[in-house]
Design a protein around this motif. Structure first.
Motif, PDB file in Angstrom:
ATOM      1  N   TYR A  67      10.466   9.092  -3.805  1.00  0.00           N
ATOM      2  CA  TYR A  67      10.568  10.533  -3.534  1.00  0.00           C
ATOM      3  C   TYR A  67       9.173  11.163  -3.469  1.00  0.00           C
ATOM      4  O   TYR A  67       8.852  11.906  -2.534  1.00  0.00           O
ATOM      5  N   GLN A  68       8.345  10.847  -4.460  1.00  0.00           N
ATOM      6  CA  GLN A  68       7.016  11.483  -4.540  1.00  0.00           C
ATOM      7  C   GLN A  68       6.132  11.126  -3.354  1.00  0.00           C
ATOM      8  O   GLN A  68       5.402  11.965  -2.831  1.00  0.00           O
ATOM      9  N   ILE A  69       6.182   9.869  -2.950  1.00  0.00           N
ATOM     10  CA  ILE A  69       5.356   9.429  -1.817  1.00  0.00           C
ATOM     11  C   ILE A  69       5.782  10.182  -0.548  1.00  0.00           C
ATOM     12  O   ILE A  69       4.943  10.682   0.211  1.00  0.00           O
ATOM     13  N   TYR A  89       9.193   2.915  13.799  1.00  0.00           N
ATOM     14  CA  TYR A  89      10.023   3.439  12.716  1.00  0.00           C
ATOM     15  C   TYR A  89      10.095   2.472  11.516  1.00  0.00           C
ATOM     16  O   TYR A  89      10.955   2.631  10.664  1.00  0.00           O
ATOM     17  N   ALA A  90       9.166   1.527  11.479  1.00  0.00           N
ATOM     18  CA  ALA A  90       9.216   0.557  10.387  1.00  0.00           C
ATOM     19  C   ALA A  90       9.013   1.228   9.028  1.00  0.00           C
ATOM     20  O   ALA A  90       9.672   0.871   8.051  1.00  0.00           O
ATOM     21  N   THR A  91       8.116   2.195   8.983  1.00  0.00           N
ATOM     22  CA  THR A  91       7.918   2.919   7.718  1.00  0.00           C
ATOM     23  C   THR A  91       8.020   4.426   7.992  1.00  0.00           C
ATOM     24  O   THR A  91       7.863   4.870   9.136  1.00  0.00           O
ATOM     25  N   ASN A 119       0.815  -1.233   0.000  1.00  0.00           N
ATOM     26  CA  ASN A 119       0.000   0.000   0.000  1.00  0.00           C
ATOM     27  C   ASN A 119       0.840   1.270   0.000  1.00  0.00           C
ATOM     28  O   ASN A 119       0.444   2.294   0.546  1.00  0.00           O
ATOM     29  N   LYS A 120       2.012   1.135  -0.636  1.00  0.00           N
ATOM     30  CA  LYS A 120       2.854   2.299  -0.939  1.00  0.00           C
ATOM     31  C   LYS A 120       3.337   3.031   0.304  1.00  0.00           C
ATOM     32  O   LYS A 120       3.380   4.263   0.325  1.00  0.00           O
ATOM     33  N   GLU A 121       3.647   2.276   1.316  1.00  0.00           N
ATOM     34  CA  GLU A 121       4.362   2.878   2.432  1.00  0.00           C
ATOM     35  C   GLU A 121       5.851   2.648   2.203  1.00  0.00           C
ATOM     36  O   GLU A 121       6.226   1.711   1.490  1.00  0.00           O
TER      37      GLU A 121
END
Ligand SMILES: CCCCCCCCCCCCC/C=C/[C@@H](O)[C@H](COP(=O)(O)O)NC(=O)CCCCCCCCCCCCCCC
Length: 219
Positions: free
Chosen positions: A203-205, A81-83, A29-31
């Motif tokens: 970068y964008q996320i 701090y996982a993601t 999910n884009k993390e």
């Protein structure tokens, strides 16, 4: 029986290795996984170190920031701090970020990562320039152009000046491609074709997340 000798290639930079780290960065999910983000940067620093001591001041700053983030990854609150998404939420919810001026949290994960995040934009621009470059183009010019379009706006004059001087001693395109350690120029271009969109997505996320939380100017 004699112990097997350490593989001398272990310490060599490989663009493929960096690419692999950035591939692992994104969850379904884009993390953005901090562990792989940091290991991507570790790989890049290897590259920088192989270019010589002129780049030591840049490498030192990057390593300092990588070490801060690794400290969080290995610390008591490592699950927070996982993601990058979890880190931002945790640090903001617990007032662990200096938002307007430096105070009690000069080494927050959020401000530390922001510095690497800004440098990632430089990297994206530089690698794209390298990818489409012709044989006779100068890496120093490509690097300086990418820097002037991105990271330089966050640096004081003295850092810009030092960076500019360091760029002048970058190896030429061919030697540069060799240090990347992925094979022929065609192979380099092909790996770059894979790496740039990945780096750009990460970068964008991060950029969107930081913009939503108004963290793009953290002191
Ligand atoms: C290949 C040539 C590499 C040129 C690197 C271009 C980036 C120039 C950055 C100059 C930074 C100078 C050092 C000081 C920086 C700090 O002032 C500043 C602010 O920090 P602060 O708020 O804690 O004070 N720090 C930063 O902006 C973070 C800089 C991190 C730079 C990391 C650069 C790693 C470069 C890796 C090169 C990889 C090339 C890959 C090719 C396959």
């Amino acid at each position: 029986m004699a112990a097997p000798e350490a593989d001398p290639q272990d310490h060599r930079f490989s663009l493929q290795e960096v690419l692999d780290s950035f591939k692992l960065c994104l969850s379904e999910n884009k993390e953005v996984y901090l562990e792989h983000y940091v290991s991507g940067w570790r790989g890049l620093v290897k590259f920088l170190n192989s270019l010589g001591s002129v780049f030591g001041f840049i490498s030192k700053d990057a390593v300092g920031k990588i070490n801060i983030l690794e400290g969080y990854l290995e610390g008591d609150n490592s699950s927070q701090y996982a993601t990058i998404q979890l880190m931002v939420k945790y640090e903001l919810d617990n007032q662990l970020v200096d938002l307007t001026k430096r105070g009690n949290h000069p080494e927050s994960g959020c401000r530390t990562l922001l510095r690497l995040h800004r440098a990632l934009r430089w990297l994206e621009l530089f690698l794209e320039r390298l990818r489409v470059s012709g044989q006779d183009e100068k890496t120093s010019v490509m690097c300086a152009d990418a820097y002037n379009q991105s990271l330089s706006q966050h640096h004081p004059w003295v850092v810009r000046k030092a960076a500019g001087l360091a760029f002048c001693v970058l190896p030429g395109r061919e030697a540069f491609f060799q240090v990347m350690n992925v094979g022929s120029a065609e192979q380099v271009v092909s790996v770059l074709g894979e790496a740039v969109p990945l780096i750009s997505e990460v970068y964008q996320i991060t950029e969107t997340l930081y913009a939503e939380q108004q963290l793009l100017q953290l002191p």
